[in-house]
Design an enzyme around this catalytic site. Structure first.
Site, PDB file in Angstrom:
ATOM      1  N   SER A 159      -9.961  -0.190   6.759  1.00 34.22           N
ATOM      2  CA  SER A 159      -9.302  -0.184   5.177  1.00 34.22           C
ATOM      3  C   SER A 159      -8.678  -1.489   4.658  1.00 34.22           C
ATOM      4  CB  SER A 159      -8.511   0.934   5.169  1.00 34.22           C
ATOM      5  OG  SER A 159      -9.097   2.171   5.019  1.00 34.22           O
TER       6      SER A 159
ATOM      7  N   SER B   1      -9.707   1.674   2.238  1.00 32.00           N
ATOM      8  CA  SER B   1      -8.820   2.504   1.405  1.00 32.00           C
ATOM      9  C   SER B   1      -7.921   1.535   0.906  1.00 32.00           C
ATOM     10  CB  SER B   1      -8.170   3.787   2.258  1.00 32.00           C
ATOM     11  OG  SER B   1      -7.493   3.242   3.157  1.00 32.00           O
TER      12      SER B   1
ATOM     13  N   LYS C 276       0.966  -1.315   0.237  1.00 32.99           N
ATOM     14  CA  LYS C 276       0.109   0.104  -0.091  1.00 32.99           C
ATOM     15  C   LYS C 276       0.816   1.429  -0.081  1.00 32.99           C
ATOM     16  CE  LYS C 276      -3.898   1.928   2.292  1.00 32.99           C
ATOM     17  NZ  LYS C 276      -5.036   2.014   3.619  1.00 32.99           N
TER      18      LYS C 276
HETATM   19  N1  GLN Z   1     -13.223   4.203   5.858  1.00 31.92           N
HETATM   20  C1  GLN Z   1     -12.591   4.652   6.946  1.00 31.92           C
HETATM   21  C2  GLN Z   1     -12.371   6.170   6.866  1.00 31.92           C
HETATM   22  O1  GLN Z   1     -12.424   6.925   5.874  1.00 31.92           O
HETATM   23  C3  GLN Z   1     -11.522   3.807   7.186  1.00 31.92           C
HETATM   24  C4  GLN Z   1     -10.272   3.989   6.477  1.00 31.92           C
HETATM   25  C5  GLN Z   1      -9.099   3.344   6.749  1.00 31.92           C
HETATM   26  O2  GLN Z   1      -9.179   2.314   7.711  1.00 31.92           O
HETATM   27  N2  GLN Z   1      -7.816   3.932   6.589  1.00 31.92           N
HETATM   28  O3  GLN Z   1     -11.911   6.864   7.939  1.00 31.92           O
END
Ligand code: GLN
Length: 488
Positions: A179, A155, A80
């Site tokens: 994410s 994400s 990532k």
């Molecule tokens: N969708 C969640 C957010 O936007 C989690 C994102 C993540 O785990 N980085 O905060």
């Protein structure tokens, strides 16, 4: 014999070791696949083909010289793009860091290299990991390999899509509020969010430090267990790193749930959960019952407040973490400086950050400001403590808990991006485990109209062994891991 790009890490390491295939042949086949599919999937921000081939040759040389090999020898790993890689740019899918080349490797990267894993590139993500669909990336969205018009989740959408499409064998993701698990669920792969502190965050670009965790993603539970064994373990460079002993998690993968008590919190099947998701996750629970576990519906009422508490805490921490990107010390800088420092600073941030990141910095700053701190941030922290205690109570009665990973199947690209609240609502089943620091895995548990559904298995802190055992048992007794997306 399974095609090289579809082979699991376990099998590959054996085949490379036994000289049935060279690391170079395999890595070239992965890049051939990447070149063929990337136009339609867009899982990667950067590919590191030259470096990967060089590393593969090194491994092949070690083999021909009979030298000892690492546990990931030859395996193609996608990373990532918020995890620092020395001499390879690390962008967080943001214009702000478009040309940032870290001078050091994150601890997890060092550990992969030590075990002879091959890094093949950096994967697309929501900008600064803020999102649920990989649509907020500065580089454009990633497409779901199961249906190219749908989001891959986020994400860590690029990491999950790469694995599902056979463009990588393993991938690293990071999970602040879902994410890793969300894209794992949406792409029908396996993703683990470890206990907070089990995997070092040194070299992970922070979104919300008290919630962030790096974790493994793979096509099956065994590969996740193997990968976790390598990246987990204490690291003095991360002050929140747990002092847990290093373990080989593959040792715990026996296929049995006999006598285990499983709780199903009703709050995680709340309003907005699609009927098909609910049906499929319940079928999963019944499967585990059939295999000898006892399952019971339970209630953890504080979970109803998890989403609100999560967004206040995550945005507050983000507003503080992202303050360093001013274009003077770090990050994107506009054409030389007309005006005083605050004009230049604002301009850099307005152009360098996308709309969602700016929204969260503004909301987080508001929640932390004098007069509102008690009303929002402090209150959210109190809810967090209650949630943690309520989970502790639940684990006195149950060995693990089960829920859907996502309340709805993968949605269409563009469908929700104009409606931030609708996107935030999709995180309703994943954020509470980050607030409580618990290990959670998402495993494939079926399809609805050709779209993947995932099931979460939640365990007490540092009980990754048990979590993986339940996931493995489920996987061995269901057909989903053998299904492949409809790609050429
Ligand atoms: N969708 C969640 C957010 O936007 C989690 C994102 C993540 O785990 N980085 O905060």
């Amino acid at each position: 014999m399974t095609k090289l790009h579809a082979t699991t890490a376990k099998e590959l390491v054996e085949r490379i070791r036994n000289k049935e295939v060279t690391a170079e042949e395999y890595v070239l086949s992965v890049f051939e696949r990447i070149h063929r599919l990337e136009d339609s999937i867009h899982a990667f921000v950067t590919v590191t083909k030259e470096k990967a081939i060089e590393k593969a040759r090194e491994i092949d040389k070690k083999i021909s010289e009979g030298k000892p090999l690492g546990r990931l020898a030859g395996v193609a790993i996608a990373v990532k793009d918020n995890i620092c890689t020395k001499d390879t740019r690390t962008t967080c899918s943001s214009k702000m860091l478009e040309s940032f080349v870290p001078p050091y490797d994150a601890t997890v990267i060092e550990r992969i290299k030590k075990e002879d894993g091959i890094i093949i590139g950096k994967t697309n993500m929501d900008e600064f990991a803020m999102g649920t669909s990989t649509e907020t990336s500065y580089f454009g969205p990633t497409h779901n390999p199961w249906n190219l018009s749908r989001v891959p989740g986020g994400s860590s959408g690029g990491s999950a899509a790469a694995i599902a499409a056979g463009e990588a064998t393993l991938a690293l993701g990071a999970d602040t509020g879902g994410s890793i698990r969300c894209p794992a669920s949406y792409c029908s792969v396996v993703g683990v969010k470890p206990t907070y502190g089990l995997v070092s965050r040194y070299g992970l670009i922070a979104y919300a430090n008290s919630l962030d965790q790096i974790g493994p993603m793979a096509r099956n539970v065994y590969d996740c267990a193997l990968f976790l064994s390598i990246i987990a373990g204490h690291d003095p460079s991360d002050s929140t790193s747990a002092k847990a002993a290093k373990r080989d998690y593959t040792k715990f993968l026996k296929s049995s749930v006999e006598g285990l008590k499983i709780g199903v919190p009703e709050e995680l099947f709340g309003e907005g959960t699609s009927g098909n998701v609910e049906k499929q996750v319940w079928a999963g629970v019944h499967k585990l019952e059939e295999l000898g576990a006892s399952c019971k519906v339970t209630s953890i009422p504080s979970l109803d407040y998890a989403l609100a508490a999560y967004y206040i805490i995550a945005m507050s921490e983000a507003s503080s973490n992202l303050a360093r990107y001013d274009g003077l010390r770090y990050g994107y800088r506009t054409n030389r400086d007309n005006g005083d420092w605050s004009t230049v600073y604002s301009k850099n941030r307005r152009i360098g950050f996308g709309a969602e990141v700016r929204r969260r910095i503004i909301l987080g700053t508001y929640a932390l400001s004098t007069g509102y701190y008690d009303k929002y941030y402090l209150k959210a922290l109190k809810i967090r403590t209650i949630i943690r205690r309520d989970f502790e109570k639940a684990f006195k009665e149950f060995n693990v808990l089960i829920s859907p990973t996502m309340p709805i199947p993968p949605f269409k690209i563009g469908e929700k991006i104009q409606d931030p609240l609708a996107l935030y609502m999709c995180d309703v089943d994943t954020v509470s485990m980050n607030l409580a620091g618990l290990p959670t895995i998402s495993v494939p548990c079926g399809f609805t109209a050709g779209l993947p559904i995932g099931m979460q298995i939640i365990a007490p802190p540092l009980h990754e062994d048990l979590m993986l055992q339940v996931a493995y048992t489920f996987e061995q007794n269901t057909p989903y891991k053998n299904q492949k997306p409809p790609l050429k």
